[in-house]
Design an enzyme around this catalytic site. Structure first.
Site, PDB file in Angstrom:
ATOM      1  N   HIS A 546       0.796  -1.085   0.363  1.00 19.82           N
ATOM      2  CA  HIS A 546       0.225  -0.322  -0.165  1.00 19.82           C
ATOM      3  C   HIS A 546       0.834   1.131   0.277  1.00 19.82           C
ATOM      4  O   HIS A 546       0.414   2.326   0.579  1.00 19.82           O
ATOM      5  CB  HIS A 546      -0.853   0.301   0.712  1.00 19.82           C
ATOM      6  CG  HIS A 546      -1.685  -0.509   1.353  1.00 19.82           C
ATOM      7  ND1 HIS A 546      -2.274  -1.239   2.242  1.00 19.82           N
ATOM      8  CD2 HIS A 546      -2.039  -1.860  -0.129  1.00 19.82           C
ATOM      9  CE1 HIS A 546      -3.388  -2.690   2.132  1.00 19.82           C
ATOM     10  NE2 HIS A 546      -3.492  -2.355   1.105  1.00 19.82           N
TER      11      HIS A 546
HETATM   12  C1  LIG Z   1       0.366  -7.828  -5.525  1.00 19.42           C
HETATM   13  C2  LIG Z   1      -0.369  -6.322  -4.998  1.00 19.42           C
HETATM   14  C3  LIG Z   1      -1.622  -7.057  -4.144  1.00 19.42           C
HETATM   15  C4  LIG Z   1      -2.234  -5.621  -3.700  1.00 19.42           C
HETATM   16  N1  LIG Z   1      -3.414  -5.526  -3.199  1.00 19.42           N
HETATM   17  C5  LIG Z   1      -4.409  -4.905  -2.833  1.00 19.42           C
HETATM   18  C6  LIG Z   1      -5.991  -5.257  -2.377  1.00 19.42           C
HETATM   19  O1  LIG Z   1      -6.283  -6.750  -2.449  1.00 19.42           O
HETATM   20  N2  LIG Z   1      -6.335  -4.452  -2.746  1.00 19.42           N
HETATM   21  C7  LIG Z   1      -6.710  -3.454  -2.184  1.00 19.42           C
HETATM   22  O2  LIG Z   1      -6.531  -2.003  -2.229  1.00 19.42           O
HETATM   23  N3  LIG Z   1      -5.471  -2.296  -3.003  1.00 19.42           N
HETATM   24  C8  LIG Z   1      -4.255  -3.942  -3.287  1.00 19.42           C
HETATM   25  N4  LIG Z   1      -2.623  -3.217  -3.650  1.00 19.42           N
HETATM   26  C9  LIG Z   1      -2.580  -2.156  -3.710  1.00 19.42           C
HETATM   27  C10 LIG Z   1      -3.341  -1.092  -4.814  1.00 19.42           C
HETATM   28  O3  LIG Z   1      -3.425  -2.216  -5.517  1.00 19.42           O
HETATM   29  C11 LIG Z   1      -2.492   0.018  -4.966  1.00 19.42           C
HETATM   30  O4  LIG Z   1      -2.333   0.914  -4.004  1.00 19.42           O
HETATM   31  C12 LIG Z   1      -2.824   0.547  -6.069  1.00 19.42           C
HETATM   32  O5  LIG Z   1      -3.230  -0.313  -7.511  1.00 19.42           O
HETATM   33  C13 LIG Z   1      -2.407   1.612  -7.111  1.00 19.42           C
HETATM   34  O6  LIG Z   1      -2.572   2.357  -8.011  1.00 19.42           O
HETATM   35  P1  LIG Z   1      -1.446   3.537  -8.530  1.00 19.42           P
HETATM   36  O7  LIG Z   1      -2.498   4.331  -9.919  1.00 19.42           O
HETATM   37  O8  LIG Z   1      -1.161   4.116  -7.656  1.00 19.42           O
HETATM   38  O9  LIG Z   1      -0.337   2.790  -9.087  1.00 19.42           O
HETATM   39  P2  LIG Z   1      -0.203   2.083  -9.806  1.00 19.42           P
HETATM   40  O10 LIG Z   1      -1.608   1.425 -10.275  1.00 19.42           O
HETATM   41  O11 LIG Z   1       1.126   0.745  -9.648  1.00 19.42           O
HETATM   42  O12 LIG Z   1       0.193   2.775 -11.435  1.00 19.42           O
HETATM   43  C14 LIG Z   1       1.274   2.741 -12.133  1.00 19.42           C
HETATM   44  C15 LIG Z   1       1.191   2.288 -13.970  1.00 19.42           C
HETATM   45  O13 LIG Z   1       2.027   3.842 -13.664  1.00 19.42           O
HETATM   46  C16 LIG Z   1       3.050   2.492 -14.992  1.00 19.42           C
HETATM   47  N5  LIG Z   1       4.151   3.430 -15.220  1.00 19.42           N
HETATM   48  C17 LIG Z   1       5.084   3.331 -13.928  1.00 19.42           C
HETATM   49  N6  LIG Z   1       6.334   3.874 -14.322  1.00 19.42           N
HETATM   50  C18 LIG Z   1       5.938   4.723 -15.271  1.00 19.42           C
HETATM   51  C19 LIG Z   1       7.040   5.016 -16.301  1.00 19.42           C
HETATM   52  N7  LIG Z   1       8.037   6.092 -15.718  1.00 19.42           N
HETATM   53  N8  LIG Z   1       6.608   5.198 -17.750  1.00 19.42           N
HETATM   54  C20 LIG Z   1       5.235   4.928 -18.488  1.00 19.42           C
HETATM   55  N9  LIG Z   1       4.078   4.508 -16.962  1.00 19.42           N
HETATM   56  C21 LIG Z   1       4.517   4.275 -15.719  1.00 19.42           C
HETATM   57  C22 LIG Z   1       3.162   1.269 -14.124  1.00 19.42           C
HETATM   58  O14 LIG Z   1       3.478   0.509 -14.942  1.00 19.42           O
HETATM   59  C23 LIG Z   1       1.285   1.301 -14.044  1.00 19.42           C
HETATM   60  O15 LIG Z   1       0.545   1.100 -14.694  1.00 19.42           O
HETATM   61  C24 LIG Z   1      -2.456  -4.544  -3.907  1.00 19.42           C
HETATM   62  C25 LIG Z   1      -1.386  -3.786  -4.540  1.00 19.42           C
HETATM   63  C26 LIG Z   1       0.211  -5.440  -5.066  1.00 19.42           C
HETATM   64  C27 LIG Z   1       1.003  -4.925  -6.204  1.00 19.42           C
END
Ligand SMILES: Cc1cc2nc3c(=O)[nH]c(=O)nc-3n(C[C@H](O)[C@H](O)[C@H](O)COP(=O)(O)OP(=O)(O)OC[C@H]3O[C@@H](n4cnc5c(N)ncnc54)[C@H](O)[C@@H]3O)c2cc1C
Ligand SMILES: *[C@@H]1O[C@H](CO)[C@@H](O)[C@H](O)[C@H]1NC(C)=O
Ligand SMILES: *[C@@H]1O[C@H](CO)[C@@H](O)[C@H](O)[C@H]1NC(C)=O
Length: 620
Positions: A546
């Protein structure tokens, strides 16, 4: 990985081999088409300029690109470093196989005293999705909103618009709640949104035992996404018809035919282009081995996640000037908060409660062809949320007993690290071979469960730095787990609540007992004392995935704030951050649904700020 390959082969070959079963062939066929139909297309020819560029198509970015492209007069480019989801990532029961593959960024923390000691090089693995849908493709699909006081706290710190009352409509907007008994609570749940939410079609008898055990301990069985949070529940998941419902599936598939939305896959952003007036005017990225620059008319929006977004800010010259100079990046704008305030839910995933009955998720019993067949019929263990069968929010002695603001979450797993005999969970957690051999191997594949304790509001905060100016270098991550002893004290109480659960009638029925071999490195400490639990946690420390807070949202007099309450980067123009990194304090629960809410709200903030203007195209 071998199992994954096996499953793919099973899915494709078996129906052809089993010619006697034409009906299952039809089911497989329709399953595979259901998976492939409607997938988002990778746009080949990009325009030289867009109204908006969203960097990162994860939980937040997919929502944002979908919502912005609702305005026909706006062109949006979504840049994503990864590719498309696969048939394997669609299967909830196989989630653990996705880590350490090429759809995982595979970050690791730097070694620090007093954390991750039983792990290789004393580094914790931090998986993050590198795929359209981001971490919502790798996650365990738990749909959790956090506590209303979290958002009221954000608002009290001067973040106008973020009180619970103001954000609840955005949770509801996304939601398509498929359990009628939950959907009828219209004050808290929505139907008809893009994001399908429902309980898993399959659970073991341990799930019921967990909720009953909670009731025995005096807690209520309730919808913790409803009016009150304290209590025990069967989890709700972001799943649809038994398969994963990532944000790519939920939000981008319905938008895929829009001409004004371009999606560039395998496009790795290097930096944001910033002019002398500190305006973001485009993005530099690499795709198909070529460096490209694309300009933006209105805004660049960073949705690269809690690691990726601060990394891109720093690579673009926005951050602490001293650090930027150290790595040789010209300073464009001084903003010391970038990469600081790193918060995570540290958890203890190593404990094993053994049982005598064959009811848990022992892998050899459910990874087989009948399970695959059940799965395509939307039932059976492969539709389960990868073993997470129960959730609880409880109060340790450090929480206010009169307030509905629990400080501890227990994530109940109908299994433990031994359930797969060390095939993947051990590697996902980066456990040392010697520790595995000595402690876990003697009980490999036995039936077990575990209540993972999680400090909901950690006081320890970490930070990240660039390793170098190379955009492909992973940042240096300092987790600072347990740096503040308060976090440890809460965790120890959580371990004791787990122990109390095992002694309830509900769990005694299965002969539950905490595996009593002393953990390697903690042999001198008497079992189940505070000192023993502390030692255990400092050895087997794990992330609950998280990560948040690294581009903190805050008021204009907060020197650590990176973005304002409308998510605009302080002191700059045309640049916002929209993802988990803006959370001033991580929410008291899992982060996916809150991140989706943040993106839903951000889309409206962006629409409000541009649609007022008179220079907009006529059709808006
Ligand atoms: C293994 C795991 C289990 C989890 N389980 C849960 C759960 O059960 N329930 C829950 O609520 N949360 C869970 N989480 C947490 C939740 O999924 C995350 O908090 C959430 O997805 C984060 O969203 P975000 O948009 O901030 O980042 P992300 O979803 O990580 O998105 C970031 C995106 O940006 C892209 N990116 C990064 N850098 C670059 C770049 N330089 N150029 C182009 N693209 C780039 C990445 O490839 C990615 O697609 C889990 C996470 C993981 C990893
Ligand atoms: C601004 O934020 C800081 C840090 O959260 C807080 O201490 C301060 O009270 C806030 N000021 C206002 C006016 O809200
Ligand atoms: C479970 O098995 C253990 C070890 O074989 C035994 O001591 C215990 O009595 C059993 N408990 C139950 C409830 O069957």
């Amino acid at each position: 990985m071998q199992t994954t390959v096996f499953l793919i082969i099973a899915v494709w070959i078996q129906p052809i081999v089993c010619t006697s079963s034409t009906s299952s062939f039809a089911i497989f066929n329709s399953y595979i088409h259901g998976h492939l139909d409607g997938r988002v297309e990778n746009t080949n020819n990009l325009l030289p300029e867009y109204d908006f560029i969203v960097v990162g198509g994860g939980s937040a970015g997919a929502v944002l690109a979908s919502r912005l492209s609702e305005i026909a007069g706006w062109t949006t480019l979504l840049l994503e470093a990864g590719g498309l989801e696969t048939i394997v990532s669609d299967i909830p029961g196989l989630a653990k196989f996705l880590q350490l593959t090429d759809i995982d960024w595979q970050y690791q923390t730097e070694p620090q005293p007093g954390q991750c000691l039983a792990l290789k090089d004393e580094r914790c693995n931090w998986p993050r999705g590198k795929v359209l849908g981001g971490s919502s493709v790798l996650n365990y699909m738990l749909y959790v909103r956090g506590n209303e006081r979290d958002y009221d706290g954000w608002a009290k710190a001067g973040n106008y618009g973020w009180s619970f009352k103001e954000v609840l409509p955005y949770f509801i907007k996304s939601e398509d709640q498929r359990n009628p008994y939950l959907a009828k609570n219209k004050k808290y749940h929505g139907t008809g949104g893009y994001l399908t939410v429902q309980e898993a079609p399959f659970k073991t008898p341990l799930a019921t035992a967990f909720v009953q055990a909670g009731v025995e301990l005096g807690y209520e069985n309730r919808d913790c996404n409803g009016e009150r949070q304290t209590g025990f529940m069967i989890p709700q998941g972001t799943i649809r018809d038994g398969s994963r419902c990532s944000t790519a599936k939920a939000f981008l598939r319905p938008a895929r035919n829009r001409k004004n939305l371009h999606v560039a896959l395998r496009a790795h952003a290097h930096r944001v282009l910033i002019d002398d007036q500190k305006r973001a005017y485009g993005v530099v990225f690499e795709r198909d081995g070529k460096i490209q620059r694309i300009r933006v008319r209105k805004e660049v929006i960073l949705s690269a996640g809690a690691i990726g977004s601060p990394q891109l800010m720093l690579l673009s010259g926005v951050g602490d000037p001293t650090h930027l100079q150290q790595v040789g990046i010209p300073v464009k704008h001084s903003l010391p908060g970038v990469g600081q305030n790193l918060q995570d839910h540290v958890s203890g995933r190593g404990m094993v409660y053994l049982i005598n009955e064959t009811v848990s998720y022992v892998e050899v019993r459910f990874l087989n062809f009948p399970s695959v067949l059940n799965y395509v019929r939307q039932s059976g263990p492969l539709t389960a949320l990868s073993g997470t069968e129960g959730l609880a929010w409880v109060k340790t002695k450090y929480a206010d007993p009169n307030d509905d603001y629990p400080d501890m979450q227990l994530q109940f797993i109908g299994g433990s690290p031994i359930s797969d005999g060390g095939v993947s969970l051990k590697n996902n957690d980066n456990v040392k071979d010697s520790v595995w051999k000595e402690y876990y191997e003697p009980i490999a594949y036995r039936d077990s469960w575990q209540p993972i304790p999680i400090v909901l509001r950690p006081r320890s905060k970490g930070y990240l730095l660039l390793r170098s100016s190379d955009p492909y270098d992973k940042p240096l991550i300092y987790a600072n787990y347990f740096k503040d002893q308060h976090d440890m004290k809460v965790m120890i109480e959580g371990m004791k609540i787990g122990l109390a659960l095992s002694k309830t009638e509900a769990f005694q029925r299965f002969g539950s007992r905490l595996y009593d071999k002393p953990f390697p490195g903690c042999e001198t400490l008497p079992l189940w004392t505070d000192e023993y639990f502390e030692c255990f946690l400092r050895h087997y420390s794990t992330t609950l995935y998280h990560q948040a807070g690294t581009c903190k949202m805050g008021n204009s007099s907060d020197p650590t704030a990176v973005v304002d309450p409308e998510l605009r980067v302080y002191g700059m123009q045309g640049l916002r951050v929209v993802d988990a990194s803006i959370m001033p304090d991580v929410v008291s629960g899992n982060t996916n649904a809150p991140v989706i809410m943040i993106a839903e709200k951000a889309a409206d903030l962006i629409k409000e700020s541009w649609l007022k203007r008179s220079d907009l195209p006529k059709d808006v």
